[in-house]
Design a protein around this motif. Structure first.
Motif, PDB file in Angstrom:
ATOM      1  N   CYS A  47       0.828  -1.248   0.235  1.00  0.00           N
ATOM      2  CA  CYS A  47      -0.366   0.159  -0.014  1.00  0.00           C
ATOM      3  C   CYS A  47       0.866   1.412   0.480  1.00  0.00           C
ATOM      4  O   CYS A  47       1.567   1.128   0.980  1.00  0.00           O
ATOM      5  CB  CYS A  47      -1.155  -0.062   1.367  1.00  0.00           C
TER       6      CYS A  47
ATOM      7  N   HIS B 157      -0.275   3.988   0.950  1.00  0.00           N
ATOM      8  CA  HIS B 157       0.116   4.646   1.856  1.00  0.00           C
ATOM      9  C   HIS B 157       0.096   4.434   3.383  1.00  0.00           C
ATOM     10  O   HIS B 157       0.871   5.750   4.121  1.00  0.00           O
ATOM     11  CB  HIS B 157      -2.455   5.174   1.654  1.00  0.00           C
ATOM     12  N   CYS B 158       0.174   3.452   3.931  1.00  0.00           N
ATOM     13  CA  CYS B 158       0.572   3.158   4.787  1.00  0.00           C
ATOM     14  C   CYS B 158       1.800   1.891   4.952  1.00  0.00           C
ATOM     15  O   CYS B 158       2.317   1.417   5.847  1.00  0.00           O
ATOM     16  CB  CYS B 158      -0.760   2.842   5.799  1.00  0.00           C
TER      17      CYS B 158
ATOM     18  N   CYS C  62      -5.779  -2.870   0.574  1.00  0.00           N
ATOM     19  CA  CYS C  62      -4.427  -2.653   1.772  1.00  0.00           C
ATOM     20  C   CYS C  62      -4.977  -3.227   2.882  1.00  0.00           C
ATOM     21  O   CYS C  62      -6.512  -3.735   3.147  1.00  0.00           O
ATOM     22  CB  CYS C  62      -4.605  -1.180   1.993  1.00  0.00           C
TER      23      CYS C  62
ATOM     24  N   CYS D 257      -6.362   0.301   7.467  1.00  0.00           N
ATOM     25  CA  CYS D 257      -5.864   1.737   6.455  1.00  0.00           C
ATOM     26  C   CYS D 257      -6.986   0.827   5.163  1.00  0.00           C
ATOM     27  O   CYS D 257      -8.251   1.941   5.323  1.00  0.00           O
ATOM     28  CB  CYS D 257      -4.934   1.589   5.565  1.00  0.00           C
TER      29      CYS D 257
HETATM   30 ZN   LIG Z   1      -2.548   1.297   3.986  1.00  0.00          ZN
END
Ligand SMILES: [Zn+2]
Length: 184
Positions: free
Chosen positions: A4, A6-7, A26, A31
């Protein structure tokens, strides 16, 4: 995609609820972002000077050494028109003014959409950009049809020379199918 963006957790591929195609999702429950992938937009110009068309010989892969119209991937925070002018500047140092949207090509097999604008080139207004080996104005009779880089370039030039006979430049929206190219 494995992680991911994002995280940083691992992603899995599955069809989300209320959707109908697999997405990268994810696995981190806190998340859980769904990473949608959508087609890319490529935008460019058909720069005209008097009776001539400006083409660039590609200095990059794919299709190194073949001729193209100045075009490239649209950037965030710009319009398709600004992108077309930016690419014309980067690839051909071309000082263009836009005359109108001329063609949109859908290439669903490679998830791309092309925008081509008809544009007028300022006198003496071009050079060789970093992504080009050579940049040149071509009369219709000298167009290097056998060494054009992409089917969308061939189409755009065919439309242009066809329309030029009547000076009626008709907007086209054309779907390009996968094409078998002879191996050279
Ligand atoms: Zn994530």
């Amino acid at each position: 995609m494995n992680f991911c963006n994002h995280c940083g957790s691992a992603v899995e591929q599955r069809i989300p609820e209320d959707d109908n195609r697999p997405r990268h999702i994810c696995r981190n429950a806190s998340c859980g972002i769904i990473h949608y992938e959508n087609p890319k937009i490529i935008t460019g110009c058909l720069p005209i000077f008097e009776d001539k068309v400006l083409l660039c010989k590609r200095a990059i892969e794919p299709r190194y050494g073949l001729w193209t119209l100045p075009a490239g991937f649209m950037e965030n925070e710009e319009t398709t028109e600004q992108g077309a002018l930016r690419e014309s500047w980067e690839e051909a140092k071309a000082d263009c003014s836009i005359d109108g949207l001329y063609a949109i090509y859908d290439l669903p097999h490679i998830n791309q959409v092309y925008f081509f604008y008809r544009a007028t080139l300022a006198p003496g207004g071009f050079g060789v950009g970093e992504e080009s080996l050579e940049v040149k104005l071509f009369d219709e009779k000298d167009i290097p049809w056998d060494t054009l880089a992409f089917p969308v370039i061939t189409k755009t030039l065919q439309y242009y020379f066809e329309d030029r006979k009547t000076q009626n430049f008709i907007f086209r929206n054309t779907t390009i199918a996968p094409m078998q190219r002879p191996v050279s």
